[in-house]
Design a protein around this motif. Structure first.
Motif, PDB file in Angstrom:
ATOM      1  N   SER A   1      25.361  12.221   6.058  1.00  0.00           N
ATOM      2  CA  SER A   1      25.275  11.864   7.478  1.00  0.00           C
ATOM      3  C   SER A   1      25.337  13.091   8.393  1.00  0.00           C
ATOM      4  N   LEU A   2      25.337  14.291   7.817  1.00  0.00           N
ATOM      5  CA  LEU A   2      25.461  15.487   8.661  1.00  0.00           C
ATOM      6  C   LEU A   2      24.101  15.907   9.223  1.00  0.00           C
ATOM      7  N   GLU A   3      24.044  16.038  10.540  1.00  0.00           N
ATOM      8  CA  GLU A   3      22.822  16.413  11.262  1.00  0.00           C
ATOM      9  C   GLU A   3      22.367  17.837  10.949  1.00  0.00           C
ATOM     10  N   ASN A   4      23.334  18.690  10.609  1.00  0.00           N
ATOM     11  CA  ASN A   4      23.030  20.122  10.438  1.00  0.00           C
ATOM     12  C   ASN A   4      22.775  20.484   8.971  1.00  0.00           C
ATOM     13  N   VAL A   5      22.496  19.468   8.172  1.00  0.00           N
ATOM     14  CA  VAL A   5      22.284  19.701   6.743  1.00  0.00           C
ATOM     15  C   VAL A   5      20.936  19.100   6.334  1.00  0.00           C
ATOM     16  N   VAL A   6      20.145  19.882   5.613  1.00  0.00           N
ATOM     17  CA  VAL A   6      18.878  19.374   5.074  1.00  0.00           C
ATOM     18  C   VAL A   6      18.956  19.462   3.551  1.00  0.00           C
ATOM     19  N   LEU A   7      18.645  18.354   2.892  1.00  0.00           N
ATOM     20  CA  LEU A   7      18.809  18.269   1.439  1.00  0.00           C
ATOM     21  C   LEU A   7      17.470  17.998   0.761  1.00  0.00           C
ATOM     22  N   THR A   8      17.214  18.701  -0.338  1.00  0.00           N
ATOM     23  CA  THR A   8      16.042  18.389  -1.166  1.00  0.00           C
ATOM     24  C   THR A   8      16.510  18.275  -2.632  1.00  0.00           C
ATOM     25  N   PRO A   9      15.814  17.464  -3.431  1.00  0.00           N
ATOM     26  CA  PRO A   9      16.295  17.140  -4.782  1.00  0.00           C
ATOM     27  C   PRO A   9      15.827  18.123  -5.872  1.00  0.00           C
ATOM     28  N   HIS A  10      16.274  19.354  -5.811  1.00  0.00           N
ATOM     29  CA  HIS A  10      15.937  20.405  -6.794  1.00  0.00           C
ATOM     30  C   HIS A  10      14.429  20.421  -7.064  1.00  0.00           C
ATOM     31  N   VAL A  11      13.683  20.717  -6.002  1.00  0.00           N
ATOM     32  CA  VAL A  11      12.218  20.685  -6.101  1.00  0.00           C
ATOM     33  C   VAL A  11      11.592  22.062  -5.845  1.00  0.00           C
ATOM     34  N   GLY A  12      12.395  23.108  -5.968  1.00  0.00           N
ATOM     35  CA  GLY A  12      11.909  24.455  -5.661  1.00  0.00           C
ATOM     36  C   GLY A  12      10.588  24.811  -6.336  1.00  0.00           C
ATOM     37  N   THR A  13      10.435  24.400  -7.577  1.00  0.00           N
ATOM     38  CA  THR A  13       9.222  24.783  -8.324  1.00  0.00           C
ATOM     39  C   THR A  13       8.207  23.639  -8.398  1.00  0.00           C
ATOM     40  N   ASP A  14       8.517  22.526  -7.755  1.00  0.00           N
ATOM     41  CA  ASP A  14       7.764  21.302  -8.039  1.00  0.00           C
ATOM     42  C   ASP A  14       6.487  21.136  -7.223  1.00  0.00           C
ATOM     43  N   THR A  15       5.544  22.049  -7.418  1.00  0.00           N
ATOM     44  CA  THR A  15       4.192  21.800  -6.907  1.00  0.00           C
ATOM     45  C   THR A  15       3.288  21.642  -8.133  1.00  0.00           C
ATOM     46  N   VAL A  16       2.176  20.963  -7.950  1.00  0.00           N
ATOM     47  CA  VAL A  16       1.260  20.733  -9.078  1.00  0.00           C
ATOM     48  C   VAL A  16       0.820  22.077  -9.660  1.00  0.00           C
ATOM     49  N   GLU A  17       0.487  23.010  -8.752  1.00  0.00           N
ATOM     50  CA  GLU A  17      -0.025  24.308  -9.213  1.00  0.00           C
ATOM     51  C   GLU A  17       1.001  25.027 -10.087  1.00  0.00           C
ATOM     52  N   THR A  18       2.232  25.082  -9.575  1.00  0.00           N
ATOM     53  CA  THR A  18       3.256  25.824 -10.303  1.00  0.00           C
ATOM     54  C   THR A  18       3.667  25.106 -11.585  1.00  0.00           C
ATOM     55  N   CYS A  19       3.775  23.789 -11.527  1.00  0.00           N
ATOM     56  CA  CYS A  19       4.157  23.059 -12.743  1.00  0.00           C
ATOM     57  C   CYS A  19       3.090  23.232 -13.829  1.00  0.00           C
ATOM     58  N   ASN A  20       1.808  23.277 -13.433  1.00  0.00           N
ATOM     59  CA  ASN A  20       0.762  23.541 -14.436  1.00  0.00           C
ATOM     60  C   ASN A  20       0.942  24.931 -15.040  1.00  0.00           C
ATOM     61  N   ASP A  21       1.230  25.906 -14.178  1.00  0.00           N
ATOM     62  CA  ASP A  21       1.411  27.281 -14.686  1.00  0.00           C
ATOM     63  C   ASP A  21       2.636  27.375 -15.595  1.00  0.00           C
ATOM     64  N   MET A  22       3.710  26.673 -15.201  1.00  0.00           N
ATOM     65  CA  MET A  22       4.921  26.695 -16.040  1.00  0.00           C
ATOM     66  C   MET A  22       4.647  26.047 -17.398  1.00  0.00           C
TER      67      MET A  22
END
Ligand SMILES: O=CC(=O)O
Length: 315
Positions: A272-293
Motif C-alpha cells: 500500500s506504499l505510494e513511494n514503492v514500485v514493485l516488479t516480480p523479478h523480471v530483470g531479464t524477462d524480455t523475449v529477446e534476452t530469454c532467447n539469448d539466455m
C-alpha cells in the motif's frame, strides 16, 4: 546427444524446454512427486542439470546425482548453486552473463523513473478517470540525482552508463576500486559513505556471504528520508525487515524493487506504499534476452558434451 540425461529443476522458458528436449533426454523435476521419487529411478541417468534463480543446485541435489558433470544455469546469478560442492566434485558450472546486462540495467533506470515520477500511480490516475477532476500532483526530478551503485560489475557498469546519460553523478562501492571506472565514477571503500553521499542507492552486486544484508539499517539511515533504494540484484542483499520499517516510518524516501528476500512472498506492508514500485523479478524477462539466455544454456551443454571449451564458464 539424445541419450544424455538432463534434469530441469523447475519451469523456466518454454522455448528452452523445447530446445533441450529436441537435443537431450530431458527430465522435468516438477513432473515427479518429489526429488526422492525422481532420483530413486533416474539419478544415474543425469549428466547435466539446468537450473535457475528459483531452484538451483544445492549440495543434496549434487550429491544425489552420481554422474552429474555440468550445471548450466539459466541465470547470471550463482547464489542458488553450491559452488564449493561443484568444485570439490569437479562438476563444471556455466551461467548466462552479458546477454542480459542491458535488460537488467534498463529495469534499474525504469524503476528509478517510476518511483520518482510516480508512473504507476499516474497511469492509474488516467485510467481511473481522475484527470477530469484535477491535474496530477507534482512529482520529483530524476535527472541529475546522485546515484550510488553497490557492485560495479557488468550490470552495475551498464547502470552507471545509463545514469550518467541522465546527468546523474555516479559513485560506487565494491570490494576493490575498478581501474576501468577511471575518474568518471567516485569509489567509496565503505558502503555507508556511499549511501551518505547518494540520493539513489542501486543494488547491483551478486549475493554472496559477504554481501548478504550489506544494506542494513545504518546504510538505509545514511541514505535518509529523501533517499531511494533500487534493487535489481538479489533480495537478501538488503535486510528486508529494516527496509520495510524504514519505508513505513518515513526514514527512507522510496524504493523500486525487482527482488525480495523470500520471493515470491512480498511483505504486505509494501503493497500500500505510494513511494514503492514493485516488479516480480523480471530483470531479464524480455523475449529477446530469454532467447539469448536459452541459446547460451544449450551452447554450454553442447560444448561440454562435445569436449569443447565452455562459452561462459564459471568453474
Ligand atoms: O536474476 C537473474 C539472473 O541471475 O539471471
Amino acid at each position: 546427444m539424445e541419450s544424455i540425461g538432463v534434469l530441469l529443476t523447475c519451469p523456466m522458458y518454454t522455448n528452452l524446454h523445447e530446445e533441450l528436449s529436441n537435443r537431450f533426454n530431458l527430465f522435468k523435476l516438477w513432473n515427479f512427486s518429489s526429488f526422492q521419487s525422481f532420483s530413486q529411478t533416474h539419478a544415474n541417468s543425469i549428466r547435466a542439470l539446468v537450473c535457475d534463480t528459483k531452484i538451483g543446485a544445492d549440495a543434496n541435489t549434487i550429491d544425489s546425482l552420481p554422474n552429474l558433470e555440468i550445471v548450466s544455469t539459466y541465470s547470471v546469478g550463482l547464489d542458488k548453486i553450491d559452488l564449493k560442492k561443484c568444485r570439490e566434485k569437479g562438476i563444471r558450472v556455466a551461467n548466462t552473463p552479458d546477454v542480459l546486462t542491458d535488460d537488467v540495467a534498463d529495469l534499474a533506470i525504469a524503476l528509478a523513473l517510476a518511483v520518482f515520477r510516480k508512473i504507476p500511480q499516474s497511469d492509474g490516475y488516467v485510467k481511473n478517470g481522475l484527470w477530469n477532476n484535477s491535474d496530477y500532483p507534482l512529482t520529483t526530478k530524476f535527472s541529475g540525482k546522485s546515484v550510488g551503485i553497490v557492485g560495479l560489475g557488468r550490470i552495475g557498469s551498464a547502470i552507471a552508463k545509463r545514469a550518467a546519460a541522465f546527468g546523474c553523478p555516479v559513485s560506487y562501492h565494491s570490494r576493490s576500486e575498478k581501474s576501468e571506472a577511471g575518474s568518471s565514477y567516485k569509489y567509496y571503500p565503505n558502503i555507508l559513505d556511499l549511501a551518505a553521499n547518494s540520493q539513489i542507492l542501486v543494488v547491483a552486486c551478486a549475493l554472496t556471504e559477504e554481501t548478504r544484508h550489506i544494506v542494513n539499517r545504518e546504510v538505509i539511515d545514511a541514505l535518509g528520508p529523501k533517499g531511494v533504494i533500487i534493487n535489481i540484484g538479489r533480495g537478501p542483499i538488503i535486510n528486508q525487515r529494516e527496509l520495510v520499517s524504514a519505508l513505513v516510518e518515513g526514514r527512507l524516501g522510496g524504493a523500486g524493487l525487482d527482488v525480495f528476500e523470500h520471493e515470491p512472498d512480498v511483505p504486505e506492508e509494501l503493497m500500500s506504499l505510494e513511494n514503492v514500485v514493485l516488479t516480480p523479478h523480471v530483470g531479464t524477462d524480455t523475449v529477446e534476452t530469454c532467447n539469448d539466455m536459452a541459446d547460451l544454456v544449450i551452447a554450454n551443454l553442447e560444448a561440454h558434451f562435445s569436449g569443447k571449451p565452455l562459452l561462459t564458464p564459471v568453474l
